[in-house]
Design a protein around this motif. Structure first.
Motif, short mmCIF file in Angstrom:
data_model
loop_
_atom_site.label_atom_id
_atom_site.label_comp_id
_atom_site.label_asym_id
_atom_site.label_seq_id
_atom_site.Cartn_x
_atom_site.Cartn_y
_atom_site.Cartn_z
N ASP A 134 -6.13 9.53 4.18
CA ASP A 134 -5.28 10.55 3.31
C ASP A 134 -4.94 10.16 2.11
OD1 ASP A 134 -3.69 12.76 2.74
OD2 ASP A 134 -2.39 11.65 3.57
N VAL A 135 -4.88 10.55 1.17
CA VAL A 135 -3.82 9.67 -0.47
C VAL A 135 -1.95 10.17 0.51
CG1 VAL A 135 -5.44 9.43 -1.47
CG2 VAL A 135 -3.70 12.12 -1.52
N GLY A 136 -1.88 10.95 1.06
CA GLY A 136 -0.30 11.53 0.92
C GLY A 136 0.45 11.15 2.09
N TRP A 137 0.95 12.57 2.51
CA TRP A 137 1.85 11.85 4.66
C TRP A 137 1.21 10.63 5.26
CZ3 TRP A 137 3.10 17.97 4.77
CH2 TRP A 137 3.72 17.96 3.92
N ILE A 153 1.10 -1.08 0.20
CA ILE A 153 0.17 0.03 0.13
C ILE A 153 1.01 1.32 -0.30
CG2 ILE A 153 -1.71 1.54 1.65
CD1 ILE A 153 -2.35 -0.94 2.61
N GLY A 154 0.86 1.64 -0.55
CA GLY A 154 1.44 3.40 -1.21
C GLY A 154 1.09 4.46 -0.76
N SER A 155 1.17 6.04 -0.95
CA SER A 155 0.67 6.92 -1.59
C SER A 155 1.04 7.05 -3.05
CB SER A 155 1.65 7.91 -0.43
OG SER A 155 2.20 8.53 -0.91
N VAL A 156 0.51 8.41 -3.10
CA VAL A 156 0.04 8.42 -4.74
C VAL A 156 -0.57 10.24 -3.77
CG1 VAL A 156 -0.84 8.66 -6.62
CG2 VAL A 156 -0.86 6.79 -5.32
N THR A 157 0.41 11.23 -4.95
CA THR A 157 0.60 12.44 -4.38
C THR A 157 1.27 13.43 -5.61
OG1 THR A 157 2.90 12.42 -3.53
CG2 THR A 157 0.96 11.64 -1.97
N LYS A 204 -0.70 2.36 6.04
CA LYS A 204 0.67 1.10 5.13
C LYS A 204 0.04 0.14 5.53
CE LYS A 204 4.71 4.20 6.32
NZ LYS A 204 5.76 4.83 6.51
N GLU A 205 -1.10 -0.09 6.30
CA GLU A 205 -2.08 -1.29 6.47
C GLU A 205 -3.10 -0.93 6.63
OE1 GLU A 205 0.42 -3.51 9.71
OE2 GLU A 205 -0.45 -1.99 10.93
N GLY A 233 -7.64 4.42 -6.45
CA GLY A 233 -7.42 3.86 -5.11
C GLY A 233 -8.40 2.40 -4.75
N PRO A 234 -7.69 0.98 -4.24
CA PRO A 234 -8.38 -0.11 -4.23
C PRO A 234 -9.24 1.29 -2.67
CG PRO A 234 -6.22 -0.18 -2.90
CD PRO A 234 -6.36 0.84 -4.25
N SER A 235 -10.39 0.16 -1.78
CA SER A 235 -10.84 0.62 -0.88
C SER A 235 -9.63 -0.10 0.37
CB SER A 235 -12.62 -0.34 -0.36
OG SER A 235 -12.91 -0.16 0.59
N ILE A 236 -9.79 0.94 0.96
CA ILE A 236 -8.63 1.23 2.84
C ILE A 236 -9.16 2.04 3.50
CG2 ILE A 236 -6.58 2.02 3.40
CD1 ILE A 236 -5.40 1.55 0.75
N ASN A 237 -10.25 0.49 4.60
CA ASN A 237 -10.07 0.63 5.19
C ASN A 237 -11.98 1.30 5.34
OD1 ASN A 237 -8.45 -0.57 7.03
ND2 ASN A 237 -6.94 2.11 7.58
#
Length: 290
Positions: free
Chosen positions: A255-258, A80-84, A262-263, A139-143
């Protein structure tokens, strides 16, 4: 030979040399010949140079398929990673069904991507003011939240009314939808929170006269921490502790950034897609990572 010179350079020198190359028919054909015929040790460098010079349009069909295969392979272990971008515009839509969000928005041309590749694409489009804006990252659904990102998602600029109408519609269908903006070079923060079609809160540090609604809990906590009353916009001229959009997004959705998690509970995979009314176009010239 162009590819020979590039391969002999250090990574930083190679980028400089690539920037100096002219996008001519002769240069493109020379690099394509290396891709087709070798030598093998130069083929990767030739591919990087082609993408830098002409983007996806400079790649021959066989190379496009090779890149697509590489993306599929990388996605198997892609964390899982940020996209900014330097100026990040994104939405978050409540739910765990990425496909339902894509269908609700009428996105087309859905293609697999990695987080790193999506970051390069979106950041490149954001920096090129003449580029089409209708390519977005989903992005995928996260939480329990599906993120959507790209210049097309700007809810605070010239298209604000149109974009916010879409956000309101999504909030009715999915229960809640948010729009955010963050300029990582001190270029402001903004958020627009809508639940069941009702705007709950809008804040824009670059247009304080447009702020509305009661402060969110994270905003109230920041005010109380500094012994302030009222709303953040009442103190924006001399208060430096206003939460930024990354912090607000992390607190209320995603948040998609900072502060990107990560999980978590992940459903779906990162994709790129075209917004309604957008003619498909090849990925732009850039220094790509996959």
């Amino acid at each position: 030979m162009i590819a020979e010179e590039l391969a002999a350079a250090s990574p930083s020198e190679r980028r400089t040399l690539m920037c100096r190359l002219e996008n001519t028919t002769e240069t493109i054909e020379e690099l394509r010949a290396v891709r087709r015929d070798g030598p093998g040790r130069l083929r990767r460098t030739a591919l990087e140079a082609l993408a830098t010079l002409g983007g996806e349009a400079a790649l021959e069909p066989a190379d496009r398929r090779a890149v697509e295969r590489l993306v599929r392979i990388r996605r198997r272990t892609d964390p899982i990673g940020s996209v900014t971008s330097c100026w990040t515009y994104w939405w978050t839509i409540r739910g765990d069904d990425q496909a339902a969000v894509i269908e609700a928005l009428g996105l087309t041309g859905v293609r697999e991507t990695t987080y790193a590749l999506a970051s390069v694409v979106i950041d490149t489009l954001e920096h090129d003011k003449d580029a089409p804006i209708g390519l977005v990252y989903v992005g995928p659904s996260i939480n329990g939240w599906v993120p959507l990102m790209g210049p097309w998602c700007d809810a605070f600029g010239d298209r604000a009314a149109e974009v916010r109408e879409t956000i309101a519609r999504l909030s009715v269908e999915f229960g809640e939808a948010h729009a955010f903006y963050f300029g990582e070079r001190g270029d402001g923060s903004a958020w627009h929170i809508v639940r069941d079609g009702v705007v709950v809160r809008t804040f824009d540090s670059e247009a304080l006269e447009t702020c509305s609604g009661e402060p969110l809990p994270i905003e109230r906590e920041a005010l109380e921490r500094d012994g302030l009353t009222g709303r953040p916009e009442d103190h924006a001229e001399d208060w430096w502790d206003i939460p930024d959009a990354n912090e607000v997004a992390a607190a209320v959705s995603l948040d998609v950034g900072w502060h990107h998690p990560k999980e978590g509970v992940v459903k779906g995979s990162p994709v790129l897609a075209y917004a309604p009314g957008t003619e498909p176009f090849p990925l732009p010239p850039a220094f790509y990572e996959i």
